[in-house]
Structures are given as C-alpha cells and as structure tokens.
Enzyme design. Structure first.
Site: not given
Ligand code: PLP
Ligand code: COI
Length: 341
Positions: A82, A184, A220
């Site tokens: 990612r 991200k 989200e």
């Molecule tokens: N959506 C956003 C905007 C995020 O910042 C995160 C955190 O990483 C997620 C979703 C959840 O992603 P993940 O499960 O890969 O941590």
């Molecule tokens: C994560 O879950 O790793 C994120 O980057 C979310 C952030 C808002 C702390």
C-alpha cells in the site's frame, strides 16, 4: 531483554519516544542501504518538498506479544505494497517492498523492550513514512526522499476502550472524486483536521464521511473503515474507490467468511439504509474494531440496536477472532503473521 517500566495497561494512543528508528535516503535515483539511528529529530532545508507541497505518505501497523512470548507483526507485506501505491500516486519513488518488511523487523527488534506484554491491552504501533527532502519551489516532485520508521507503544485509539462511540455525519468531505482518498497521504489527514476538531467540540468521537460526489453513500471516518452487521448476522462493508483499502477490513472480510461462516457483502452502502443495520463498527490498525452505538445526521439520531453499553455480539466475535489471530491464540491464515523474535 528487559522490558521498559511503563504503565502498559493505561497507555493512551500517544507518542512515546523510543531509542531506535530506521532511516534510508533516496538520492541520484537510488535508495541507500539505510541504518538504525538514535536521533529522533530530522533537519531539513526550509524549502523541502514536504514543507512546501506536502509530499509525504505514511503507513501504520502493529507488533504484538503473543501468548507464548514471541513478538510478531500482522501482514506487513500489505503495508509495504500500500505504501508503494501511495508513493506512485504522489510521484515518489517506492521503497522496495521486501526492504520495507525487513526494516520493520529491524526497528521492532531494536525496540523489543517497548513491545507491550501479552494481555496488557497495549501494542507497539509502527509508523513508516516518507517525504520529499530537497528544495522545490516550482510545483513538482522532489528529487530526494527520506524513508523512516519509528515505533511507539500505544493503548486504545478511542478513550473508553470498547465502549460504543457516538459519531456524526460530516458536512465536510475527506477526499475528492478521483483524488487521493485511496492512498495514505498526509494531505488527506490535514484535510480532516478542521472536521475532527469541530466533531470533538460537539462531543462526537469521529466523523462519518459521505461519498464526495453524491453525499448519499457511506465512505469511512478520518482513520478507519466501516463495518456493519445486518439483522441476519451478515457483514456489510462499503466499497468505494475514494476510501483507504484498510488491511484490517480486508482481513475481517476473510475472517467473517472463513472462520465465522458469515455472509459478506462489499458494496455501496447508502446513508439511508444505516438505520436498518444491527451493529456498526470502525475498523483499522489503530481502531482495531471500535463499536459505534449512535450516528447523528444533522440532529436525527440513528441508534444501533446493539446499544451504548457494549460491543454487539457479531462485532465481538469478529474482534475476538481477529485479535486471537494477531496475538497467536488462533491459527492464522498462511502468511498473515511475521515472527520477529
Ligand atoms: N481509513 C483510514 C482513513 C485510515 O487512516 C486507516 C488507518 O490506517 C484505515 C482506514 C484503516 O486501515 P488499516 O486497517 O490498514 O490500518
Ligand atoms: C492507523 O490505524 O494506523 C492509522 O493510520 C489511523 C490514524 C488515524 C492513527
């Protein structure tokens, strides 16, 4: 290895500086070998791309102590790929995916004393990030970049742990149609700061963002994807190309189908139908699965039948199964767990 004396069970989601971090620099078209360093500070030129045009991306994953005392991390290869996708979208050179995973392993090993003990409720949050470092004044990508990883021990992202949250439907958008919502990039989070400050002032834990084009579909929150449970016990999760492809959500879809035998639908979810769901949760690395009890849409309250006291039963099953896999209590699918120590 002697653990640090921290109050593990009472950690919040904050930054605690540890001793070691990883740094690699990109110059003349190539990444250097990288190294573990002790200095937590970065000195950059005033005109660096990151300062002027926000050319910065990041990742987030966690290391856990398993029941039998190993230190592991969860699906770091997906964070590596990612981050490479994020880099390509912002015209940055991707950090090689295998080296990303290797650097995560190195940093966690060096900071093993900060990995919270099994059962403490805390984990080690790992933050890889990359930025444009050389001076750019015309709007263009930098030529030089720095990739770094630091770690910090953390507790729950939302105060109150597993208590259901109240969130609001935001009037602000987090991402533009055909924009950067699916990667991200730091800029997405800068976009969300005004909205999250307003939401917190009004007493809400988070914002539910709607699709930026029609404002009728659930996207989200600022830092997590949504999961919904139907009254028949199925899992529904929004599909959109302007949300972050959460690794937690993708893992939960698998767990729901293959461990719990649930029906799973990944599809567009209209705000209008949210009132018909039985349970709602926010999922992400930081959020794990945080239950939502109430969603407020311009004064109109959508109260989930699971209530405001505890996580709903299906959400709890998903939570227990996912964290059971992460903490080594349940057998993981092939390749999900990377043992570090
Ligand atoms: N959506 C956003 C905007 C995020 O910042 C995160 C955190 O990483 C997620 C979703 C959840 O992603 P993940 O499960 O890969 O941590
Ligand atoms: C994560 O879950 O790793 C994120 O980057 C979310 C952030 C808002 C702390």
């Amino acid at each position: 290895m002697e653990k640090k004396q921290l109050d593990w069970s009472n950690l919040g989601f904050g930054y605690i500086q540890t001793e070691a971090r990883f740094v690699s620099n990109y110059r003349d078209g190539a990444w250097d070998d990288g190294a573990i360093v002790t200095d937590a500070n970065i000195t950059l030129n005033e005109c660096a791309g990151v300062f002027q045009y926000a050319q910065t991306i990041f990742e987030g994953l966690k290391a856990y102590t398993t029941e039998d005392g190993h230190i592991v991390c969860f699906r770091p290869d997906l964070n590596a790929s990612r981050m490479a996708d994020s880099a390509r979208r912002l015209e940055m050179p991707a950090f090689p995916e295998e080296r990303f995973v290797d650097a995560v392993v190195q940093v966690v090993k060096e900071n093993a004393a900060y990995v919270p003990p099994f059962g403490s409720g805390a984990t080690l949050y790992i933050r890889p990030y990359m930025m444009g470092t050389n001076p750019v004044i015309g709007v263009k990508p930098a030529d030089e970049y720095m990739f770094r990883i630091f770690v910090t021990p953390v507790g729950p992202y939302f105060k109150g742990g597993a208590k259901p949250l109240t969130i609001k439907v935001s009037d602000f958008d987090r991402a533009a149609p055909n924009g950067t919502g699916h990667i991200k990039a730091g800029l997405n989070y800068a976009m969300s700061l005004h909205a999250i400050v307003r939401a917190h002032e009004e007493g809400y834990a988070e914002n539910m963002y709607l699709d930026p084009q029609t404002r009728t579909k659930v996207e989200e929150t600022g830092g997590a994807n949504f999961i919904f449970i139907t009254k028949d016990g199925g899992l529904v999760t929004p599909k959109s190309n302007s949300i972050l492809p959460s690794i937690t959500r993708r893992s939960l879809v698998y767990v729901a189908k293959h461990y719990l035998g649930m029906e799973v639908e990944e599809r567009e979810v209209y705000l209008d139908e949210v009132k018909d769901f039985a349970e709602c949760g926010l999922c992400g690395t930081a959020a794990v699965i945080s239950p939502v009890g109430k969603i407020v849409d311009h004064g109109e309250e959508i109260c989930l039948p699971s209530g405001m006291d505890e996580m709903g039963p299906a959400t709890k099953k998903l939570y227990d199964t996912l964290t059971g896999i992460q903490m080594g209590k349940l057998e993981a699918p092939e390749g999900w767990i990377r043992t570090i120590l």
